[in-house]
Motif scaffolding. Structure first.
Motif, PDB file in Angstrom:
ATOM      1  N   MET A 152     129.517  -7.965  80.631  1.00 49.81           N
ATOM      2  CA  MET A 152     129.721  -6.932  79.628  1.00 49.81           C
ATOM      3  C   MET A 152     128.365  -6.414  79.161  1.00 49.81           C
ATOM      4  SD  MET A 152     132.020  -7.260  76.233  1.00 49.81           S
ATOM      5  CE  MET A 152     131.076  -7.172  74.750  1.00 49.81           C
ATOM      6  N   SER A 153     128.234  -5.106  79.085  1.00 55.61           N
ATOM      7  CA  SER A 153     126.968  -4.525  78.652  1.00 55.61           C
ATOM      8  C   SER A 153     126.925  -4.462  77.130  1.00 55.61           C
ATOM      9  CB  SER A 153     126.785  -3.135  79.252  1.00 55.61           C
ATOM     10  OG  SER A 153     127.817  -2.284  78.841  1.00 55.61           O
ATOM     11  N   SER A 154     125.714  -4.490  76.599  1.00 59.48           N
ATOM     12  CA  SER A 154     125.545  -4.394  75.154  1.00 59.48           C
ATOM     13  C   SER A 154     125.696  -2.935  74.743  1.00 59.48           C
ATOM     14  CB  SER A 154     124.175  -4.925  74.743  1.00 59.48           C
ATOM     15  OG  SER A 154     123.165  -4.035  75.160  1.00 59.48           O
ATOM     16  N   PRO A 155     126.021  -2.689  73.467  1.00 62.26           N
ATOM     17  CA  PRO A 155     126.154  -1.303  73.011  1.00 62.26           C
ATOM     18  C   PRO A 155     124.914  -0.466  73.274  1.00 62.26           C
ATOM     19  CG  PRO A 155     127.079  -2.775  71.373  1.00 62.26           C
ATOM     20  CD  PRO A 155     126.397  -3.636  72.425  1.00 62.26           C
ATOM     21  N   SER A 156     123.719  -1.050  73.108  1.00 62.26           N
ATOM     22  CA  SER A 156     122.508  -0.258  73.310  1.00 62.26           C
ATOM     23  C   SER A 156     122.309   0.121  74.777  1.00 62.26           C
ATOM     24  CB  SER A 156     121.275  -0.983  72.768  1.00 62.26           C
ATOM     25  OG  SER A 156     121.040  -2.165  73.482  1.00 62.26           O
ATOM     26  N   GLU A 157     122.913  -0.614  75.702  1.00 64.12           N
ATOM     27  CA  GLU A 157     122.810  -0.272  77.121  1.00 64.12           C
ATOM     28  C   GLU A 157     123.630   0.969  77.459  1.00 64.12           C
ATOM     29  OE1 GLU A 157     123.934  -3.883  79.062  1.00 64.12           O
ATOM     30  OE2 GLU A 157     121.958  -4.773  78.809  1.00 64.12           O
ATOM     31  N   MET A 158     124.638   1.289  76.646  1.00 68.18           N
ATOM     32  CA  MET A 158     125.445   2.480  76.908  1.00 68.18           C
ATOM     33  C   MET A 158     124.813   3.752  76.347  1.00 68.18           C
ATOM     34  SD  MET A 158     128.566   2.140  74.163  1.00 68.18           S
ATOM     35  CE  MET A 158     128.774   3.747  73.432  1.00 68.18           C
ATOM     36  N   ILE A 159     123.762   3.610  75.553  1.00 68.03           N
ATOM     37  CA  ILE A 159     123.097   4.740  74.923  1.00 68.03           C
ATOM     38  C   ILE A 159     121.977   5.220  75.841  1.00 68.03           C
ATOM     39  CG2 ILE A 159     121.776   5.511  72.914  1.00 68.03           C
ATOM     40  CD1 ILE A 159     123.255   3.223  71.357  1.00 68.03           C
ATOM     41  N   PRO A 160     122.008   6.479  76.223  1.00 67.08           N
ATOM     42  CA  PRO A 160     120.943   6.968  77.112  1.00 67.08           C
ATOM     43  C   PRO A 160     119.602   6.994  76.400  1.00 67.08           C
ATOM     44  CG  PRO A 160     122.306   8.788  76.356  1.00 67.08           C
ATOM     45  CD  PRO A 160     122.956   7.529  75.857  1.00 67.08           C
ATOM     46  N   THR A 161     118.558   6.965  77.170  1.00 60.90           N
ATOM     47  CA  THR A 161     117.206   7.175  76.666  1.00 60.90           C
ATOM     48  C   THR A 161     116.751   8.521  77.195  1.00 60.90           C
ATOM     49  OG1 THR A 161     116.721   4.808  76.626  1.00 60.90           O
ATOM     50  CG2 THR A 161     114.831   6.302  76.658  1.00 60.90           C
ATOM     51  N   LEU A 162     116.346   9.384  76.283  1.00 58.47           N
ATOM     52  CA  LEU A 162     115.873  10.720  76.635  1.00 58.47           C
ATOM     53  C   LEU A 162     114.396  10.807  76.268  1.00 58.47           C
ATOM     54  CD1 LEU A 162     118.804  12.775  75.028  1.00 58.47           C
ATOM     55  CD2 LEU A 162     118.690  11.827  77.344  1.00 58.47           C
ATOM     56  N   GLU A 163     113.710  11.762  76.861  1.00 55.41           N
ATOM     57  CA  GLU A 163     112.299  11.936  76.537  1.00 55.41           C
ATOM     58  C   GLU A 163     111.964  13.395  76.331  1.00 55.41           C
ATOM     59  OE1 GLU A 163     109.225   9.800  78.524  1.00 55.41           O
ATOM     60  OE2 GLU A 163     110.603   8.218  79.168  1.00 55.41           O
ATOM     61  N   THR A 164     110.942  13.608  75.541  1.00 60.40           N
ATOM     62  CA  THR A 164     110.324  14.916  75.384  1.00 60.40           C
ATOM     63  C   THR A 164     108.839  14.682  75.643  1.00 60.40           C
ATOM     64  OG1 THR A 164     109.786  14.705  73.030  1.00 60.40           O
ATOM     65  CG2 THR A 164     112.002  15.533  73.587  1.00 60.40           C
ATOM     66  N   GLU A 165     108.059  15.688  75.457  1.00 60.99           N
ATOM     67  CA  GLU A 165     106.620  15.559  75.685  1.00 60.99           C
ATOM     68  C   GLU A 165     106.008  14.449  74.825  1.00 60.99           C
ATOM     69  OE1 GLU A 165     102.600  18.188  74.932  1.00 60.99           O
ATOM     70  OE2 GLU A 165     104.465  19.254  75.318  1.00 60.99           O
ATOM     71  N   ARG A 166     106.432  14.355  73.554  1.00 66.51           N
ATOM     72  CA  ARG A 166     105.798  13.414  72.631  1.00 66.51           C
ATOM     73  C   ARG A 166     106.701  12.315  72.106  1.00 66.51           C
ATOM     74  NH1 ARG A 166     103.640  17.393  68.238  1.00 66.51           N
ATOM     75  NH2 ARG A 166     105.669  18.321  68.657  1.00 66.51           N
ATOM     76  N   LEU A 167     107.981  12.333  72.497  1.00 65.92           N
ATOM     77  CA  LEU A 167     108.949  11.407  71.911  1.00 65.92           C
ATOM     78  C   LEU A 167     109.800  10.712  72.959  1.00 65.92           C
ATOM     79  CD1 LEU A 167     110.259  13.806  69.131  1.00 65.92           C
ATOM     80  CD2 LEU A 167     108.848  11.769  68.745  1.00 65.92           C
ATOM     81  N   ILE A 168     110.252   9.521  72.586  1.00 58.66           N
ATOM     82  CA  ILE A 168     111.319   8.826  73.298  1.00 58.66           C
ATOM     83  C   ILE A 168     112.508   8.818  72.345  1.00 58.66           C
ATOM     84  CG2 ILE A 168     112.103   6.639  74.282  1.00 58.66           C
ATOM     85  CD1 ILE A 168     109.097   6.058  74.875  1.00 58.66           C
ATOM     86  N   LEU A 169     113.644   9.335  72.802  1.00 55.08           N
ATOM     87  CA  LEU A 169     114.886   9.314  72.026  1.00 55.08           C
ATOM     88  C   LEU A 169     115.686   8.144  72.573  1.00 55.08           C
ATOM     89  CD1 LEU A 169     113.801  12.346  72.118  1.00 55.08           C
ATOM     90  CD2 LEU A 169     116.101  12.958  71.444  1.00 55.08           C
ATOM     91  N   ARG A 170     115.933   7.145  71.755  1.00 55.96           N
ATOM     92  CA  ARG A 170     116.504   5.891  72.224  1.00 55.96           C
ATOM     93  C   ARG A 170     117.506   5.337  71.226  1.00 55.96           C
ATOM     94  NH1 ARG A 170     114.460   2.605  68.587  1.00 55.96           N
ATOM     95  NH2 ARG A 170     112.303   2.751  67.906  1.00 55.96           N
ATOM     96  N   ALA A 171     118.102   4.208  71.603  1.00 57.09           N
ATOM     97  CA  ALA A 171     119.031   3.504  70.712  1.00 57.09           C
ATOM     98  C   ALA A 171     118.289   3.026  69.463  1.00 57.09           C
ATOM     99  CB  ALA A 171     119.647   2.314  71.433  1.00 57.09           C
ATOM    100  N   ILE A 172     119.001   3.003  68.357  1.00 58.99           N
ATOM    101  CA  ILE A 172     118.475   2.452  67.115  1.00 58.99           C
ATOM    102  C   ILE A 172     118.311   0.949  67.297  1.00 58.99           C
ATOM    103  CG2 ILE A 172     119.043   1.996  64.685  1.00 58.99           C
ATOM    104  CD1 ILE A 172     120.586   4.723  64.777  1.00 58.99           C
ATOM    105  N   ARG A 173     117.185   0.429  66.818  1.00 64.39           N
ATOM    106  CA  ARG A 173     116.907  -1.012  66.894  1.00 64.39           C
ATOM    107  C   ARG A 173     116.727  -1.578  65.489  1.00 64.39           C
ATOM    108  NH1 ARG A 173     112.340   0.022  71.210  1.00 64.39           N
ATOM    109  NH2 ARG A 173     111.113  -0.029  69.286  1.00 64.39           N
ATOM    110  N   GLN A 174     116.857  -2.886  65.373  1.00 64.40           N
ATOM    111  CA  GLN A 174     116.710  -3.517  64.071  1.00 64.40           C
ATOM    112  C   GLN A 174     115.333  -3.256  63.466  1.00 64.40           C
ATOM    113  OE1 GLN A 174     118.192  -7.483  63.751  1.00 64.40           O
ATOM    114  NE2 GLN A 174     117.200  -7.845  61.791  1.00 64.40           N
ATOM    115  N   ASP A 175     114.297  -3.170  64.290  1.00 62.86           N
ATOM    116  CA  ASP A 175     112.967  -2.947  63.734  1.00 62.86           C
ATOM    117  C   ASP A 175     112.763  -1.522  63.213  1.00 62.86           C
ATOM    118  OD1 ASP A 175     112.848  -1.940  66.336  1.00 62.86           O
ATOM    119  OD2 ASP A 175     110.822  -2.654  66.702  1.00 62.86           O
ATOM    120  N   ASP A 176     113.741  -0.639  63.417  1.00 63.48           N
ATOM    121  CA  ASP A 176     113.696   0.704  62.819  1.00 63.48           C
ATOM    122  C   ASP A 176     114.091   0.656  61.336  1.00 63.48           C
ATOM    123  OD1 ASP A 176     113.086   1.815  65.335  1.00 63.48           O
ATOM    124  OD2 ASP A 176     115.213   2.086  65.804  1.00 63.48           O
TER     125      ASP A 176
END
Length: 185
Positions: free
Chosen positions: A1-25
């Motif tokens: 079974m995959s974790s919820p964060s594995e189902m969330i895509p990671t996108l990128e822009t020139e200066r950013l990574i758009l990713r799953a929310i993490r506890q350290d956020d």
């Protein structure tokens, strides 16, 4: 079974990574939510309420299949904000939402991330329309929506927050053909 964060895509822009929310956020988000700068997203509030808000954003990935992405600044690796498709109870329709941490404001990151998120909503989620609900006093968000090509459509009600302006984004065929969907600021 995959974790919820594995189902969330990671996108990128020139200066950013758009990713799953993490506890350290949580720590930088909670600090932001204790300031007056958080007024337009339901703050200021204590850390316990900020935790619930951040957890709701993360939980919407499971409940809706989409939600806000955490923004990670490529240069520093730090949490820079939240941007993404969002449709909580009480909203009139799905929207593209943005919140940038104070120290990252004024650099065009919200526009860069919102462009990428609109492209994601249109290309990957199949949205045929997108809106952004903005408090009439939130002039920077209004300017951002307009710079993305959104047009004021009218006023709407956001429960439990009250009235908001509804800005309609360009339809997918126009947005994607216009070049506004590129991630550069």
């Amino acid at each position: 079974m995959s974790s919820p964060s594995e189902m969330i895509p990671t996108l990128e822009t020139e200066r950013l990574i758009l990713r799953a929310i993490r506890q350290d956020d949580f720590e930088p988000f909670a600090a932001f939510m204790q300031t007056e700068a958080s007024h337009f997203i339901g703050g200021p509030c204590e850390p316990a309420l900020a935790w619930r808000r951040l957890a709701a954003y993360a939980g919407d990935w499971i409940m809706r299949g989409y939600s806000k992405f955490a923004l990670e600044d490529k240069e520093t690796g730090r949490f820079a904000g939240l941007v993404g498709p969002w449709f909580p109870a009480g909203w009139p329709e799905p929207e593209i939402s943005w919140t940038i941490m104070t120290e990252f404001q004024g650099r065009g990151l919200a526009k860069e991330a919102a462009r990428r998120t609109l492209r994601y909503a249109y290309e990957d989620l199949g949205w045929r329309t997108a809106a952004s609900c903005i408090d009439a006093a939130n002039k920077p968000s209004i300017r951002l929506a307009e710079s993305l090509g959104a047009v004021l459509e009218g006023e709407t009600e956001i429960r439990p927050f009250g009235p908001a302006l509804l800005y309609r984004h360009l339809p997918p065929e126009v947005f994607l053909a216009s070049g506004k969907g590129r991630s550069a600021a």
